[in-house]
Design a protein around this motif. Structure first.
Motif, mmCIF file in Angstrom:
data_model
loop_
_atom_site.group_PDB
_atom_site.id
_atom_site.type_symbol
_atom_site.label_atom_id
_atom_site.label_comp_id
_atom_site.label_asym_id
_atom_site.label_seq_id
_atom_site.Cartn_x
_atom_site.Cartn_y
_atom_site.Cartn_z
ATOM 1 N N ASP A 1 21.224 91.564 -21.278
ATOM 2 C CA ASP A 1 19.781 91.788 -21.254
ATOM 3 C C ASP A 1 19.005 90.470 -21.137
ATOM 4 O OD1 ASP A 1 19.989 94.500 -21.356
ATOM 5 O OD2 ASP A 1 19.522 94.689 -23.498
ATOM 6 N N ALA A 2 19.509 89.431 -21.796
ATOM 7 C CA ALA A 2 18.808 88.141 -21.732
ATOM 8 C C ALA A 2 18.710 87.645 -20.297
ATOM 9 C CB ALA A 2 19.530 87.111 -22.598
ATOM 10 N N TYR A 3 19.731 87.956 -19.504
ATOM 11 C CA TYR A 3 19.721 87.552 -18.088
ATOM 12 C C TYR A 3 18.969 88.556 -17.231
ATOM 13 C CZ TYR A 3 21.518 86.834 -13.347
ATOM 14 O OH TYR A 3 21.627 86.654 -12.001
ATOM 15 N N ARG A 4 19.379 89.844 -17.293
ATOM 16 C CA ARG A 4 18.826 90.847 -16.379
ATOM 17 C C ARG A 4 17.363 91.141 -16.665
ATOM 18 N NH1 ARG A 4 21.530 91.529 -11.912
ATOM 19 N NH2 ARG A 4 20.300 93.432 -11.660
ATOM 20 N N ARG A 5 16.997 91.237 -17.925
ATOM 21 C CA ARG A 5 15.632 91.641 -18.263
ATOM 22 C C ARG A 5 14.715 90.445 -18.517
ATOM 23 N NH1 ARG A 5 15.237 97.091 -19.663
ATOM 24 N NH2 ARG A 5 17.238 98.180 -19.872
ATOM 25 N N THR A 6 15.182 89.547 -19.379
ATOM 26 C CA THR A 6 14.293 88.456 -19.805
ATOM 27 C C THR A 6 14.107 87.422 -18.700
ATOM 28 O OG1 THR A 6 15.065 88.780 -22.073
ATOM 29 C CG2 THR A 6 13.867 86.736 -21.586
ATOM 30 N N LEU A 7 15.207 86.826 -18.233
ATOM 31 C CA LEU A 7 15.100 85.733 -17.265
ATOM 32 C C LEU A 7 14.692 86.239 -15.879
ATOM 33 C CD1 LEU A 7 18.215 83.640 -18.346
ATOM 34 C CD2 LEU A 7 15.802 83.114 -18.768
ATOM 35 N N LEU A 8 15.376 87.258 -15.374
ATOM 36 C CA LEU A 8 15.039 87.753 -14.039
ATOM 37 C C LEU A 8 13.707 88.487 -14.023
ATOM 38 C CD1 LEU A 8 18.479 88.990 -12.648
ATOM 39 C CD2 LEU A 8 17.364 86.777 -12.375
ATOM 40 N N GLY A 9 13.244 88.879 -15.176
ATOM 41 C CA GLY A 9 11.942 89.537 -15.250
ATOM 42 C C GLY A 9 10.775 88.580 -15.183
ATOM 43 N N SER A 10 11.056 87.280 -15.173
ATOM 44 C CA SER A 10 9.994 86.273 -15.119
ATOM 45 C C SER A 10 9.926 85.641 -13.743
ATOM 46 C CB SER A 10 10.251 85.179 -16.167
ATOM 47 O OG SER A 10 9.372 84.084 -15.979
ATOM 48 N N SER A 11 8.730 85.557 -13.194
ATOM 49 C CA SER A 11 8.547 84.865 -11.911
ATOM 50 C C SER A 11 8.319 83.379 -12.107
ATOM 51 C CB SER A 11 7.353 85.467 -11.155
ATOM 52 O OG SER A 11 6.145 85.283 -11.896
ATOM 53 N N ARG A 12 8.248 82.935 -13.358
ATOM 54 C CA ARG A 12 7.961 81.526 -13.629
ATOM 55 C C ARG A 12 9.221 80.737 -14.000
ATOM 56 N NH1 ARG A 12 5.576 78.778 -12.074
ATOM 57 N NH2 ARG A 12 4.758 77.506 -13.774
ATOM 58 N N VAL A 13 10.339 81.420 -14.222
ATOM 59 C CA VAL A 13 11.600 80.741 -14.523
ATOM 60 C C VAL A 13 12.523 80.883 -13.321
ATOM 61 C CG1 VAL A 13 13.661 80.712 -15.973
ATOM 62 C CG2 VAL A 13 11.415 81.068 -17.013
ATOM 63 N N ALA A 14 13.078 79.766 -12.862
ATOM 64 C CA ALA A 14 14.077 79.799 -11.785
ATOM 65 C C ALA A 14 15.448 79.904 -12.422
ATOM 66 C CB ALA A 14 13.973 78.548 -10.933
ATOM 67 N N THR A 15 16.137 81.006 -12.136
ATOM 68 C CA THR A 15 17.417 81.270 -12.782
ATOM 69 C C THR A 15 18.562 81.139 -11.792
ATOM 70 O OG1 THR A 15 16.311 82.803 -14.297
ATOM 71 C CG2 THR A 15 18.717 82.924 -14.165
ATOM 72 N N PHE A 16 19.605 80.437 -12.198
ATOM 73 C CA PHE A 16 20.779 80.192 -11.360
ATOM 74 C C PHE A 16 22.020 80.667 -12.107
ATOM 75 C CE2 PHE A 16 17.495 77.136 -10.472
ATOM 76 C CZ PHE A 16 17.442 77.079 -9.091
ATOM 77 N N ARG A 17 23.120 80.792 -11.351
ATOM 78 C CA ARG A 17 24.379 81.193 -11.962
ATOM 79 C C ARG A 17 25.360 80.034 -12.082
ATOM 80 N NH1 ARG A 17 25.352 86.497 -12.344
ATOM 81 N NH2 ARG A 17 26.682 85.736 -14.024
ATOM 82 N N ILE A 18 25.198 78.987 -11.272
ATOM 83 C CA ILE A 18 26.119 77.851 -11.350
ATOM 84 C C ILE A 18 25.336 76.540 -11.346
ATOM 85 C CG2 ILE A 18 28.052 79.067 -10.277
ATOM 86 C CD1 ILE A 18 27.431 77.640 -7.686
ATOM 87 N N PHE A 19 25.935 75.517 -11.935
ATOM 88 C CA PHE A 19 25.300 74.205 -12.033
ATOM 89 C C PHE A 19 24.921 73.658 -10.660
ATOM 90 C CE2 PHE A 19 27.247 72.545 -16.303
ATOM 91 C CZ PHE A 19 26.730 73.654 -16.946
ATOM 92 N N ALA A 20 25.876 73.711 -9.721
ATOM 93 C CA ALA A 20 25.690 73.042 -8.433
ATOM 94 C C ALA A 20 24.474 73.580 -7.688
ATOM 95 C CB ALA A 20 26.941 73.195 -7.576
ATOM 96 N N ASN A 21 24.282 74.895 -7.692
ATOM 97 C CA ASN A 21 23.144 75.463 -6.968
ATOM 98 C C ASN A 21 21.821 75.074 -7.600
ATOM 99 O OD1 ASN A 21 25.083 76.658 -5.393
ATOM 100 N ND2 ASN A 21 24.187 78.706 -5.505
ATOM 101 N N CYS A 22 21.797 74.982 -8.921
ATOM 102 C CA CYS A 22 20.580 74.541 -9.601
ATOM 103 C C CYS A 22 20.242 73.107 -9.202
ATOM 104 C CB CYS A 22 20.767 74.648 -11.108
ATOM 105 S SG CYS A 22 19.364 74.042 -12.070
#
Length: 760
Positions: A481-502
């Protein structure tokens, strides 16, 4: 010799040279007079004539300096659509496509007219026998026919604005298919109709989510499936505005859509998957428009390897350009090149949504010292700046973080506070630091409730700041939920899955804003008329031949490039007289057309200090030439140049972009070192300096191990003069190689000690 002719082709040949006219006031560019004007795109002479307009819109090589933005509104949002070859017979491919187009037309509010001579109705809609029977002038025609060529004339006569050809079997299949595509392009040219395809698909007519807001990503792909990861960003809350599947680009090309998207107010970033560029200058003009409008462009361009280039050619019917030139051209105009589709989606999403940075410093905040150190290593290696936080800021942080934990940057909190307000205080304090423009929190895995509270605090803080907040959610599951709802639910946080892409995305974000903040279009200052130097140089050229060193140096001298004092002689006595005039010590060289690698042949002798040495060396060089059966036009008696930094400056043709200018470390090891930077004309002084900074051996120009700094101003001036020569003699000068160009101590200039020139 620096470089070689790249063995790639393009579908566009170089435009014919345009002879300048008009009464533009002369000006000087780096010491070379230019009789052409400096008016911007679309300028006309006093009488507004088309001839003067043509000159204003082309540089001295005949290439365009301006490209209009195509009006594609009625392509993406037509009021009326015709489907040629519509069907509702179950089991037929056209039936599924017709059904999808009907649904798409309803979504965009367009009237759809099926066309098929064998039906009266298709899915309950009246079906027309042919294009001439359509009840209105349509904006878009979709061609579901195997051979679109016979329909093109009908569409043009009916004043249809756009057409899409799905049919395959064209340039991607080989020589016969390429000929068929050429006939299709010829039929479209000048008809008033614009064609997408052939060998394209339905991506432009997908169902786009309309419940998302904020700046959007616009997508261009030459292969439809390669755009799927970017299209799927909508499921993560990122808005997608358009998808242009360009296919074989018989008419409409990547550059057309790039220009259009760069002019759309809703587009925050453009993502593209490119297999081959149809025309190099068109692409650069489109990239220039994006840079002027500060719209980031992120591109996957295949063809880095020989295998990738072959595969791309077989897929779209284009051969890719030399990759190092493509890479340089994109970098020169601010295009962000990435390798993977995951990087494409993550970088484009970040650039579309992030606001302008207030600082370039990156703060890394983690719940683990090991995680912070690991991420900091990778970020620093990638060129990101992690500033050490001030003593005052560290003292402030230690109010909420135990004193034994390191908070210099990266910041180790030892475990984000869960039960009170301290966690948010830490994040707010970091974002308040004026040296920090980006806050990155790597979370290697979920650890409820700590990770849940950390995610919420980051989202809440991001909503209250203009600074960029990034999270790397490292869980392989991705269902939390912290990922799917909280982080992805925000347009102001850029969320990545791996270090390199960030790290890739953040670096691109900072690079883009740094680039556009100081961007000045080189097309505004490009020379439009030939200088007097061109006339002098043209008299020295010998079509189809390689010039002697002496003639090549005369070519350089015509453009104001400094060469040593020298004389060409044909007797030992003349050599002695020449040495006394040039001044000892001297260098003797064999000189003749088609003669290269003189040192390896023993035809160069340096440091001669007396008449007897000159006389003996003259006889030695002529004997070597006679033994090796090498035709000479004489022996060069040259001034010996004192020690400096040996560089190479050259011109090499590229079939996509035209002449390119290279600069790098020179001397006898140029092929071994391969420390070269490439520039695609036109470019200005600042970019020439950027080329030098990109060299691995750039420190040599700054002075190392007691050596004084070199005259980089003179080196830059030489690069710019070579660029002017390359543009003015395009089509006449095939290649140029100045090696070495000895760059002397600062203030002393640069001297072209040797040169090779090959004429078309």
């Amino acid at each position: 010799m620096l470089g070689s002719t790249h063995g790639t082709l393009t579908t566009h040949s170089r435009p014919a040279r345009v002879v300048a006219c008009g009464e533009h006031p002369p000006h000087t560019v780096h010491g070379i007079s230019d009789a052409g004007g400096s008016e911007g795109p679309g300028a006309t002479g006093g009488d507004g004539s088309a001839a003067v307009r043509a000159v204003a819109d082309r540089d001295v090589s005949g290439r365009p300096l301006y490209a209009p933005v195509p009006d594609l509104d009625r392509f993406f949002r037509p009021e009326s659509v015709a489907v040629i070859g519509a069907s509702d017979s179950e089991g037929r491919p056209n039936t599924g496509i017709t059904r999808q187009l009907i649904a798409w037309a309803e979504r965009v509010g367009a009237r759809l007219h099926p066309v098929n001579p064998g039906r009266e109705q298709v899915f309950g809609l009246r079906c027309h026998a042919g294009v001439a029977d359509l009840p209105e002038t349509v904006d878009l025609a979709v061609l579901l026919v195997g051979d679109p060529l016979p329909v093109i004339g009908q569409l043009a006569e009916a004043k249809v604005k756009f057409a899409v050809a799905f049919a395959s079997g064209f340039a991607e299949t080989g020589e016969d298919g390429a000929a068929a595509q050429a006939r299709l392009a010829e039929a479209v040219a000048g008809s008033g109709l614009r064609l997408l395809g052939p060998n394209t698909n339905l991506n432009a007519f997908e169902r786009f989510r309309d419940d998302l807001d904020g700046p959007a990503v616009a997508l261009i792909t030459q292969s439809g499936h390669q755009g799927r990861p970017v299209f799927a960003l909508q499921e993560l809350g990122v808005r997608l505005s358009h998808w242009a599947p360009t296919g074989n680009e018989a008419d409409l090309e990547t550059a057309d859509f790039l220009s259009y998207f760069a002019s759309r107010p809703e587009v925050g970033a453009i993502a593209a998957y490119v297999e081959g560029l149809k025309d190099g200058r068109s692409f650069l003009l489109a990239a220039d428009r994006a840079a002027r409008n500060k719209v980031p462009v992120v591109v996957v361009k295949v063809g880095r390897t020989e295998t990738g280039a072959r595969t791309a050619a077989s897929h779209t019917g284009k051969l890719t350009g030399a990759d190092e030139v493509v890479d340089a051209a994109m970098r020169q105009f601010g295009v962000i090149r990435v390798d993977g589709l995951d990087e494409l989606q993550d970088t484009a999403a970040l650039l579309a949504r992030a606001r302008k940075p207030t600082a370039e410093g990156v703060a890394v905040y983690s719940i683990s010292g090991g995680t912070g150190a690991h991420f900091a290593d990778l970020a620093t290696a990638a060129g990101l700046s992690l500033p050490t936080l001030s003593d005052a800021k560290q003292t402030e942080l230690h109010q909420w973080i135990p004193g034994y934990l390191n908070v210099t940057n990266p910041i180790d909190n030892g475990g984000h506070p869960v039960g009170d307000w301290r966690g948010r205080k830490i994040i707010d304090a970091l974002l308040a630091d004026p040296s920090v423009g980006v806050l990155i929190c790597p979370i290697t895995g979920p650890f409820p409730p700590m990770s849940d509270r950390l995610a919420q605090d980051l989202v809440d803080a991001a909503e209250q700041t203009d600074k960029l907040v990034c999270v790397v959610w490292g869980s392989p599951v991705g269902t939390e939920d912290a990922y799917r709802r909280t982080l992805l639910g925000s347009s102001r946080v850029a969320t990545f899955r791996i270090f390199a892409n960030c790290i890739t995305a953040v670096r691109a974000y900072l690079d883009h804003h740094r680039f556009t903040a100081h961007y000045r279009s080189p097309f505004d200052d490009a020379p439009r008329a030939a200088s007097p130097s061109a006339r002098k140089a043209q008299a020295l050229l010998r079509p189809g031949r390689q010039l002697s060193e002496h003639a090549a140096k005369q070519l350089l001298r015509a453009y104001g490039i400094r060469v040593p004092r020298e004389q060409l002689v044909t007797s030992a006595a003349a050599a002695v007289r020449a040495a006394s005039l040039v001044g000892y010590p001297v260098v003797l060289k064999g000189s003749g057309p088609e003669l290269a690698h003189k040192s390896e042949l023993g035809l160069v002798k340096v440091g001669l200090t007396s008449a007897s040495q000159v006389r003996e060396t003259y006889r030695e060089l002529t004997e070597i030439a006679r033994y090796e059966d090498l035709p000479l036009d004489g022996i060069l008696v040259c001034q010996m140049i004192e020690r400096g930094v040996e560089m190479v400056v050259g011109v090499t043709p590229d079939p996509l972009f035209g002449p390119t200018v290279s600069v790098g470390l020179g001397g006898v090891l140029v092929e071994v070192l391969q420390d070269i930077a490439v520039g695609v004309p036109p470019f200005g002084e600042q970019h020439a300096r950027t080329m030098l900074r990109r060299l691995r051996g750039h420190a040599l120009l700054e002075g190392v191990r007691g050596m004084p700094p070199a005259d980089t101003d003179a080196l830059v001036e030489t690069v710019l003069r070579v660029q002017r020569m390359a543009m003015e003699l395009d089509g006449e000068l095939a290649e140029l190689d100045i090696n070495p160009l000895v760059v002397l101590e600062r203030g002393q200039g640069a001297v072209a000690v040797d040169a090779l020139a090959i004429c078309h």
